[in-house]
Design a protein around this motif. Structure first.
Motif, mmCIF file in Angstrom:
data_model
loop_
_atom_site.group_PDB
_atom_site.id
_atom_site.type_symbol
_atom_site.label_atom_id
_atom_site.label_comp_id
_atom_site.label_asym_id
_atom_site.label_seq_id
_atom_site.Cartn_x
_atom_site.Cartn_y
_atom_site.Cartn_z
ATOM 1 N N HIS A 333 71.913 1.672 -44.453
ATOM 2 C CA HIS A 333 71.150 0.774 -45.331
ATOM 3 C C HIS A 333 69.655 0.891 -45.084
ATOM 4 C CE1 HIS A 333 74.600 -1.158 -47.206
ATOM 5 N NE2 HIS A 333 75.168 -1.225 -46.009
ATOM 6 N N SER A 334 69.247 1.169 -43.865
ATOM 7 C CA SER A 334 67.816 1.384 -43.624
ATOM 8 C C SER A 334 67.336 2.645 -44.338
ATOM 9 C CB SER A 334 67.547 1.495 -42.118
ATOM 10 O OG SER A 334 68.123 2.670 -41.574
ATOM 11 N N LYS A 335 68.191 3.654 -44.397
ATOM 12 C CA LYS A 335 67.837 4.869 -45.119
ATOM 13 C C LYS A 335 67.660 4.584 -46.611
ATOM 14 C CE LYS A 335 69.286 9.692 -45.630
ATOM 15 N NZ LYS A 335 70.313 10.697 -45.258
ATOM 16 N N LYS A 336 68.530 3.752 -47.182
ATOM 17 C CA LYS A 336 68.386 3.368 -48.588
ATOM 18 C C LYS A 336 67.100 2.584 -48.813
ATOM 19 C CE LYS A 336 73.306 3.226 -49.853
ATOM 20 N NZ LYS A 336 74.417 2.362 -50.343
ATOM 21 N N PHE A 337 66.767 1.705 -47.874
ATOM 22 C CA PHE A 337 65.536 0.914 -47.981
ATOM 23 C C PHE A 337 64.311 1.829 -47.990
ATOM 24 C CE2 PHE A 337 62.018 -1.298 -45.869
ATOM 25 C CZ PHE A 337 61.890 -2.417 -46.680
ATOM 26 N N ILE A 338 64.320 2.829 -47.139
ATOM 27 C CA ILE A 338 63.180 3.748 -47.059
ATOM 28 C C ILE A 338 63.140 4.656 -48.286
ATOM 29 C CG2 ILE A 338 62.266 5.694 -45.733
ATOM 30 C CD1 ILE A 338 63.371 4.236 -43.228
ATOM 31 N N GLU A 339 64.293 5.076 -48.767
ATOM 32 C CA GLU A 339 64.322 5.895 -49.974
ATOM 33 C C GLU A 339 63.809 5.115 -51.177
ATOM 34 O OE1 GLU A 339 68.363 7.110 -50.217
ATOM 35 O OE2 GLU A 339 68.120 8.824 -48.852
ATOM 36 N N ARG A 340 63.984 3.814 -51.160
ATOM 37 C CA ARG A 340 63.445 2.981 -52.247
ATOM 38 C C ARG A 340 61.927 3.080 -52.293
ATOM 39 N NH1 ARG A 340 61.399 -2.123 -51.879
ATOM 40 N NH2 ARG A 340 61.286 -3.339 -53.815
ATOM 41 N N HIS A 341 61.290 3.103 -51.121
ATOM 42 C CA HIS A 341 59.836 3.237 -51.094
ATOM 43 C C HIS A 341 59.403 4.623 -51.567
ATOM 44 C CE1 HIS A 341 60.120 -0.355 -48.504
ATOM 45 N NE2 HIS A 341 58.894 -0.592 -48.908
ATOM 46 N N ARG A 342 60.188 5.646 -51.240
ATOM 47 C CA ARG A 342 59.856 6.987 -51.734
ATOM 48 C C ARG A 342 59.981 7.042 -53.256
ATOM 49 N NH1 ARG A 342 62.900 9.014 -46.987
ATOM 50 N NH2 ARG A 342 61.377 9.843 -45.504
ATOM 51 N N ALA A 343 61.044 6.430 -53.791
ATOM 52 C CA ALA A 343 61.207 6.392 -55.240
ATOM 53 C C ALA A 343 60.077 5.608 -55.890
ATOM 54 C CB ALA A 343 62.559 5.771 -55.602
ATOM 55 N N LEU A 344 59.658 4.522 -55.255
ATOM 56 C CA LEU A 344 58.551 3.725 -55.783
ATOM 57 C C LEU A 344 57.252 4.526 -55.771
ATOM 58 C CD1 LEU A 344 57.761 0.983 -56.907
ATOM 59 C CD2 LEU A 344 57.399 0.184 -54.565
ATOM 60 N N ALA A 345 57.050 5.320 -54.719
ATOM 61 C CA ALA A 345 55.859 6.169 -54.656
ATOM 62 C C ALA A 345 55.847 7.174 -55.799
ATOM 63 C CB ALA A 345 55.816 6.884 -53.310
ATOM 64 N N SER A 346 57.008 7.757 -56.105
ATOM 65 C CA SER A 346 57.080 8.708 -57.210
ATOM 66 C C SER A 346 56.812 8.022 -58.547
ATOM 67 C CB SER A 346 58.471 9.360 -57.215
ATOM 68 O OG SER A 346 58.612 10.245 -58.294
ATOM 69 N N SER A 347 57.371 6.823 -58.730
ATOM 70 C CA SER A 347 57.142 6.080 -59.977
ATOM 71 C C SER A 347 55.678 5.686 -60.127
ATOM 72 C CB SER A 347 58.027 4.834 -60.013
ATOM 73 O OG SER A 347 59.385 5.181 -59.951
ATOM 74 N N MET A 348 55.062 5.252 -59.035
ATOM 75 C CA MET A 348 53.651 4.862 -59.087
ATOM 76 C C MET A 348 52.761 6.062 -59.404
ATOM 77 S SD MET A 348 53.365 1.569 -58.456
ATOM 78 C CE MET A 348 51.858 1.117 -57.621
ATOM 79 N N SER A 349 53.136 7.239 -58.917
ATOM 80 C CA SER A 349 52.351 8.428 -59.221
ATOM 81 C C SER A 349 52.384 8.740 -60.710
ATOM 82 C CB SER A 349 52.894 9.612 -58.421
ATOM 83 O OG SER A 349 52.184 10.787 -58.721
ATOM 84 N N GLY A 350 53.575 8.667 -61.317
ATOM 85 C CA GLY A 350 53.672 8.877 -62.756
ATOM 86 C C GLY A 350 52.976 7.794 -63.551
ATOM 87 N N PHE A 351 53.048 6.568 -63.042
ATOM 88 C CA PHE A 351 52.375 5.442 -63.701
ATOM 89 C C PHE A 351 50.863 5.655 -63.705
ATOM 90 C CE2 PHE A 351 51.487 0.607 -63.282
ATOM 91 C CZ PHE A 351 51.164 0.538 -64.626
ATOM 92 N N GLY A 352 50.307 6.065 -62.582
ATOM 93 C CA GLY A 352 48.871 6.295 -62.503
ATOM 94 C C GLY A 352 48.413 7.420 -63.406
ATOM 95 N N LEU A 353 49.199 8.492 -63.477
ATOM 96 C CA LEU A 353 48.848 9.606 -64.355
ATOM 97 C C LEU A 353 48.860 9.179 -65.814
ATOM 98 C CD1 LEU A 353 48.252 12.622 -64.725
ATOM 99 C CD2 LEU A 353 50.733 13.024 -64.701
ATOM 100 N N SER A 354 49.830 8.380 -66.213
ATOM 101 C CA SER A 354 49.904 7.888 -67.595
ATOM 102 C C SER A 354 48.703 7.028 -67.934
ATOM 103 C CB SER A 354 51.195 7.095 -67.799
ATOM 104 O OG SER A 354 52.324 7.904 -67.554
ATOM 105 N N LEU A 355 48.264 6.185 -67.009
ATOM 106 C CA LEU A 355 47.079 5.350 -67.246
ATOM 107 C C LEU A 355 45.829 6.205 -67.407
ATOM 108 C CD1 LEU A 355 47.752 2.449 -64.699
ATOM 109 C CD2 LEU A 355 47.750 2.270 -67.198
ATOM 110 N N THR A 356 45.727 7.248 -66.619
ATOM 111 C CA THR A 356 44.566 8.130 -66.727
ATOM 112 C C THR A 356 44.555 8.849 -68.073
ATOM 113 O OG1 THR A 356 44.588 8.471 -64.329
ATOM 114 C CG2 THR A 356 43.376 10.078 -65.647
#
Length: 536
Positions: A333-356
Motif C-alpha cells: 500500500h505504501s508503493k501505491k501511495f507513492i505511485e499516486r504522487h508519480r501519477a499526479l506529477a505526470s498529470s500536473m506536467s500535462g496540465f501545465g503544458l496545456s495552460l502554456t
C-alpha cells in the motif's frame, strides 16, 4: 551436525528466513511488552559452558563409563545451572536494555545495541550502522563484459583499526557472486545468527540489460550499490560476524586469493561431511534396524524417550510468518501511495503544458489573461517537479525500508529454522542413545561392541545437546537485539516519512499561494485593463 543431517536426507532441508519486526509491540520507554502483567524482573538468558562460538570438537568431549551409565538407577540429570531453553516462552524474551544497577550482579546481555541510546543521528540503526573499528563502503559500480555474460563489479573500501588486518585502509574489487558467497558462508558457519540480507540475486532489470545490451539506469545502480553497502556495514557492526575469517578474506584478499579460499572452504566442508555423515547415518540406521528386530522378535519396544520441545521457537516462527505478511501488506500500500504522487506529477506536467499553450493562443487578444495563464502553467509545472521529488524521496524513506525488512524477516526465519533443526538433531540423538543403552543391557555377551556403540551414542548426544543450547542462546540474543534495533528503525522511518509529507505539502501550498497575486492582476468583467479583481 545440523547441516550433516540435512545433507544426508535424514532431516528435511527447510528454507530459512529471518528478522522479527513488531512495529507496535514495543513500548516507548523500551520496556519488555512480552512480559506477563505484573512481572517485576526481566530474564536474561546466558549460553551454557563457554562462549557461544567456541564449540568443542567431537573428539574432545569426554564420555561416561557405559557400564556405570547402565547401572545407574536414573538417567543423568543436567546441572541445575543449565537453562531449559525448551520451556522458555517467546513472550518472556527480554528485549529491553538491562537496568544499570544489575550490571554488577547479573551477567551482561550477550549483544549490546545502540538502538535505545539517544542521539543516534540520522542513520538507521539497524540498517546502516557500521562498527567504529571496521568501516566499509561500496562505490564505483562498473559494467564488465557484454551481452549475456555482462556483470557489474564494485569497489569495496575498508578502513579499520583491528589488529588482524594487515593495513589500516585498502580496497578490492568484488562482483555480486562474491557478496553472495560471503552471505552463504556466514549463514552456514554461524547457525542461529541473523545474517543481514542481500538484495535480489537476479533482478528483471539485470536480465533485460544482458539480453538487450541496454545499460541499467543510474538510479538502479545507486540503489544496488547502497543495498550491498548496507549488507557489509551490518555485518561489520554485528557482534559475532564482524570477526569472521570469511569477512576478512572478502575485504582484503586479492581475487586469486579469494578464489583459492572459496575452493579450500568447499573442500573442507565436503571432507567434514564425508567423515561424519557415515557416523550419523550409522547411528540412525542402527536405531531403525534395532526397532525392527525388537518388533519382530518380541513384544518389547525401544524405551520411550520424552522429546524436548521448544515453545519459544514455535512462537518465534509463527511471529515471523505473521509479521512477514503484515509488512508485505504495508509495503504494497505504501508503493501505491507513492505511485499516486508519480501519477499526479505526470498529470500536473500535462496540465501545465496545456495552460502554456492556451496562453499562447490568447496572447494576441488579451495580454493580461495570457500572462496569467502562462504564469499559472509555469507554477503547475514546478509543482509537477515537486510531486516527482516527493515520490522519489518517499520511496527511499518508506517503501525501500519496508522491502528491506521483508528480506530481513527471511534472515530471521533462517535463524529460527537453525534452532528448530538443532532441536530435531538433539531429539534424534536422544533416541539413538536410549536405544544403545537398552541394547547394552541386553547384550552382555558382546559387551565390548555394545559399550563402544554406547560411547559413540553418548558423544553424539553430547554434541547435539551442546549445538542446540548454543543455537538457542544465539537466537534468543539475536531476536532481542533485532527487536531493539527495529524499534529505533521504525521510529525513524515513520518520523522521516511524515516529515517529508509535511515539507512537500507546505511547499506545494506556498506555490499555490504565490500564484494568487499574479492572477489578481487580470481585469474583471466590465473593467479596463489594469483594474484588479478580488479573489476570494
Amino acid at each position: 551436525f545440523n547441516d550433516l543431517l540435512c545433507a544426508s536426507g535424514l532431516l528435511p532441508l527447510q528454507t530459512i528466513v529471518l528478522g522479527i519486526i513488531r512495529t507496535n509491540m514495543m513500548s516507548s520507554d523500551g520496556a519488555n511488552p512480552f512480559a506477563p502483567a505484573g512481572a517485576a524482573d526481566s530474564t536474561y538468558y546466558e549460553a551454557v559452558s563457554s562462549s557461544q562460538d567456541n564449540v568443542q570438537e567431537q573428539g574432545q568431549i569426554g564420555c561416561q563409563d557405559p557400564a556405570a551409565a547402565v547401572r545407574s538407577s536414573a538417567p543423568p540429570q543436567p546441572p541445575p545451572s543449565e537453562p531449559d531453553f525448551g520451556a522458555q516462552s517467546f513472550q518472556d524474551l527480554d528485549i529491553s536494555s538491562p537496568p544499570p544497577a544489575a550490571a554488577a550482579t547479573q551477567p551482561a546481555p550477550r549483544f549490546e545495541s545502540k538502538a535505545m541510546e539517544s542521539g543516534s543521528g540520522g542513520s538507521t540503526v539497524g540498517s546502516s550502522t557500521s562498527s567504529p573499528d571496521l568501516h566499509v563502503t561500496v562505490s564505483n559500480p562498473s559494467k564488465q563484459g557484454d551481452g549475456i555474460s555482462a556483470y557489474f563489479t564494485y569497489e569495496v573500501i575498508t578502513k579499520t583499526s583491528l589488529p588482524q588486518y594487515k593495513y589500516g585502509q585498502f580496497s578490492v574489487t568484488r562482483r555480486f557472486r562474491d557478496f553472495d558467497w560471503l552471505h552463504s558462508q556466514l549463514g552456514q558457519k554461524h547457525p542461529g545468527a541473523i545474517v543481514p540480507p542481500l538484495p535480489e540475486k537476479h533482478s528483471a532489470q539485470v536480465s533485460t540489460m544482458r539480453m538487450s545490451g541496454v545499460g541499467c539506469s543510474a538510479e538502479w545502480l545507486e540503489q544496488r550499490r547502497s543495498q550491498l553497502q548496507r549488507f557489509l556495514q551490518r555485518v561489520a557492526a554485528h557482534p559475532q560476524l564482524h570477526s569472521a575469517p570469511d569477512l576478512q578474506t572478502f575485504l582484503e584478499a586479492t581475487e586469486d586469493t579469494l578464489e583459492a579460499w572459496k575452493e579450500s572452504s568447499k573442500q573442507a566442508k565436503q571432507s567434514s561431511y564425508m567423515s561424519m555423515l557415515g557416523e550419523v547415518k550409522q547411528g540412525l540406521l542402527s536405531l531403525s534396524s534395532y526397532s525392527l528386530r525388537a518388533s519382530m522378535l518380541s513384544s518389547e519396544s525401544i524405551p520411550p524417550v520424552v522429546a524436548v520441545t521448544d515453545v519459544a521457537c514455535q512462537q518465534m516462527g509463527n511471529y515471523a510468518a505473521a509479521l512477514e505478511t503484515q509488512i508485505a501488506a504495508v509495503h504494497k500500500h505504501s508503493k501505491k501511495f507513492i505511485e499516486r504522487h508519480r501519477a499526479l506529477a505526470s498529470s500536473m506536467s500535462g496540465f501545465g503544458l496545456s495552460l502554456t499553450q492556451l496562453a499562447n493562443c490568447e496572447a494576441e487578444y488579451n495580454a493580461s489573461l495570457a500572462k496569467a495563464l502562462s504564469t499559472m502553467g509555469l507554477c503547475v509545472d514546478r509543482m509537477s517537479s515537486l510531486y516527482e521529488e516527493q515520490a522519489a524521496k518517499g520511496a527511499l524513506a518508506f517503501e525501500e525500508p519496508m522491502k528491506d525488512y521483508i528480506r530481513m524477516l527471511g534472515s530471521c526465519k533462517q535463524a529460527i529454522s537453525a534452532r528448530d533443526n538443532a532441536l530435531k538433531a538433539l531429539n534424534s540423538a536422544a533416541s539413538v542413545l536410549a536405544a544403545k543403552r537398552d541394547r547394552f543391557e541386553k547384550m552382555r555377551s558382546k559387551e565390548d561392541k555394545a559399550a563402544r556403540e554406547l560411547r559413540e551414542a553418548e558423544e553424539m548426544h553430547t554434541v547435539a545437546k551442546q549445538e542446540y543450547e548454543q543455537v538457542a542462546a544465539r537466537v534468543d540474543a539475536e531476536m532481542a537485539r533485532f527487536q531493539r534495533e527495529k524499534l529505533a528503525d521504525f521510529k525513524q522511518i515513520m518520523v522521516g516519512f511524515v516529515s517529508l509529507q509535511l515539507e512537500y505539502s507546505q511547499r506545494i501550498q506556498a506555490a499555490w499561494r504565490d500564484l494568487l497575486p499574479h492572477l489578481d492582476l487580470v481585469p474583471g468583467e466590465g473593467t479596463e485593463s489594469g483594474c484588479s479583481a478580488t479573489l476570494e
